[in-house]
Design a protein around this motif. Structure first.
Motif, PDB file in Angstrom:
ATOM      1  N   LEU A 211       0.677  -1.227  -0.137  1.00  0.00           N
ATOM      2  CA  LEU A 211       0.063   0.032  -0.196  1.00  0.00           C
ATOM      3  C   LEU A 211       0.934   1.230  -0.022  1.00  0.00           C
ATOM      4  O   LEU A 211       0.382   2.269  -0.601  1.00  0.00           O
ATOM      5  N   CYS A 212       1.966   1.204   0.864  1.00  0.00           N
ATOM      6  CA  CYS A 212       2.846   2.536   0.666  1.00  0.00           C
ATOM      7  C   CYS A 212       3.183   2.832  -0.569  1.00  0.00           C
ATOM      8  O   CYS A 212       3.229   3.844  -1.205  1.00  0.00           O
ATOM      9  N   ARG A 213       3.746   1.787  -1.453  1.00  0.00           N
ATOM     10  CA  ARG A 213       4.307   2.172  -2.795  1.00  0.00           C
ATOM     11  C   ARG A 213       2.982   2.409  -3.614  1.00  0.00           C
ATOM     12  O   ARG A 213       3.187   3.182  -4.564  1.00  0.00           O
ATOM     13  N   HIS A 214       2.008   1.812  -3.388  1.00  0.00           N
ATOM     14  CA  HIS A 214       0.667   1.924  -4.219  1.00  0.00           C
ATOM     15  C   HIS A 214       0.447   3.559  -4.054  1.00  0.00           C
ATOM     16  O   HIS A 214      -0.054   4.219  -5.085  1.00  0.00           O
ATOM     17  N   LEU A 215       0.526   3.868  -2.848  1.00  0.00           N
ATOM     18  CA  LEU A 215      -0.124   5.255  -2.753  1.00  0.00           C
ATOM     19  C   LEU A 215       1.016   6.047  -3.181  1.00  0.00           C
ATOM     20  O   LEU A 215       0.740   7.277  -3.862  1.00  0.00           O
ATOM     21  N   ALA A 216       2.325   5.955  -2.961  1.00  0.00           N
ATOM     22  CA  ALA A 216       3.390   6.888  -3.385  1.00  0.00           C
ATOM     23  C   ALA A 216       3.343   6.919  -5.027  1.00  0.00           C
ATOM     24  O   ALA A 216       3.358   8.374  -5.491  1.00  0.00           O
ATOM     25  N   LYS A 217       2.847   5.878  -5.836  1.00  0.00           N
ATOM     26  CA  LYS A 217       2.822   6.128  -7.109  1.00  0.00           C
ATOM     27  C   LYS A 217       1.701   7.172  -7.636  1.00  0.00           C
ATOM     28  O   LYS A 217       1.761   7.558  -8.645  1.00  0.00           O
ATOM     29  N   ARG A 218       0.653   7.533  -6.850  1.00  0.00           N
ATOM     30  CA  ARG A 218      -0.313   8.234  -7.093  1.00  0.00           C
ATOM     31  C   ARG A 218      -0.321   9.635  -6.399  1.00  0.00           C
ATOM     32  O   ARG A 218      -1.232  10.239  -6.034  1.00  0.00           O
TER      33      ARG A 218
END
Length: 263
Positions: A211-218
């Motif tokens: 989730l951390c990386r998913h959110l950072a991507k956006r």
């Protein structure tokens, strides 16, 4: 090019009209997950405006093999949880308020500090240092009578990954080995199913790393105080009559919610 605003408006109307879930990818040129999450962001904005509600946190779905098999999707998905959809253990829901309500049994976490591009945990141990509390939880999912044999992943994601709310037990500031912790699902006091923390991608904090990386991507990030649902230990259960669902996590306590067929 995806028609995100039009697709989000259409999804919101379908919820209002209680339209059964179906694929909208061809109607709105939804080509990939980036398109689906763009629609999701628009839908969540519309829901926030309608309900005058902030985002309380996030859900991570499809984090166990049994859930991935159920939906035919081999990777996690994410969605937002609105503050007006956060409920305390011991309450009740009316089944007729939903088209087809499902219940998922999960470990919820409360984030203890902001996690941004400058500090993204890369291991379960680093993730644990950012957690302020752990609680047993239920996720309410509205699948609108979806046909799981022909489920369209992109429409599912666009539809905020079906989140209809969360029910939270008491948060604990310390916890045992979460890989080994057993979750027990009961209906009216009778055991329905069991699962373990390790069933959720090996450890419930592994989805948080995703989730951390998913959110950072956006262009987003987890913030202190955010609540995150880490994914169901057992397949979705669909209440159909007056019944109470209880999910217990050993020393971490339990969460319980009643589902009523009518007032």
């Amino acid at each position: 090019m995806v028609h995100a605003e039009a697709a989000a408006a259409a999804l919101l109307k379908e919820h209002d009209d209680r339209t059964p879930f179906h694929s909208i990818r061809a109607d709105y040129s939804i080509d990939d997950l980036d398109d689906a999450y763009e629609i999701q962001a628009s839908l969540v904005r519309r829901l926030r405006e309608r309900n005058n509600a902030d985002i309380a946190g996030y859900k991570i779905g499809l984090t166990s093999p049994r859930m991935q098999t159920m939906c035919g999707i081999p990777h996690p998905i994410g969605g937002s949880v609105l503050r007006n959809r956060v409920h305390a253990s011991g309450g009740e829901a009316l089944l007729s308020d939903f088209v087809h309500l499902g219940v998922e049994c999960e470990i919820a976490v409360r984030i203890g500090r902001d996690l941004s591009d400058g500090y993204l945990p890369s291991t379960v141990g680093e993730m644990a240092e950012a957690i302020a509390g752990i609680a047993p939880a239920l996720e309410l999912v509205e699948d609108r009578q979806a046909d799981y044999k022909s489920l369209d992943m992109l429409t599912l994601v666009a539809d905020n990954s079906w989140n209809a709310g969360v029910v939270l037990g008491e948060f604990r500031e310390s916890w045992p080995d979460l890989e080994a912790v057993e979750g027990v699902v009961e209906r009216n006091g009778e055991v329905l199913d069991r699962g373990h923390g390790r069933d959720v991608m090996g450890h419930p904090f592994v989805p948080l790393l995703w989730l951390c990386r998913h959110l950072a991507k956006r262009g987003n990030a987890l913030r202190a105080g955010d609540i995150v649902m880490t994914g169901s230990m057992t397949p979705t259960y669909f209440p159909s009559s007056d019944e109470s669902i209880r999910f217990s996590l050993g020393s971490l306590g339990a969460v319980e919610y009643r589902f009523k067929a009518r007032d």
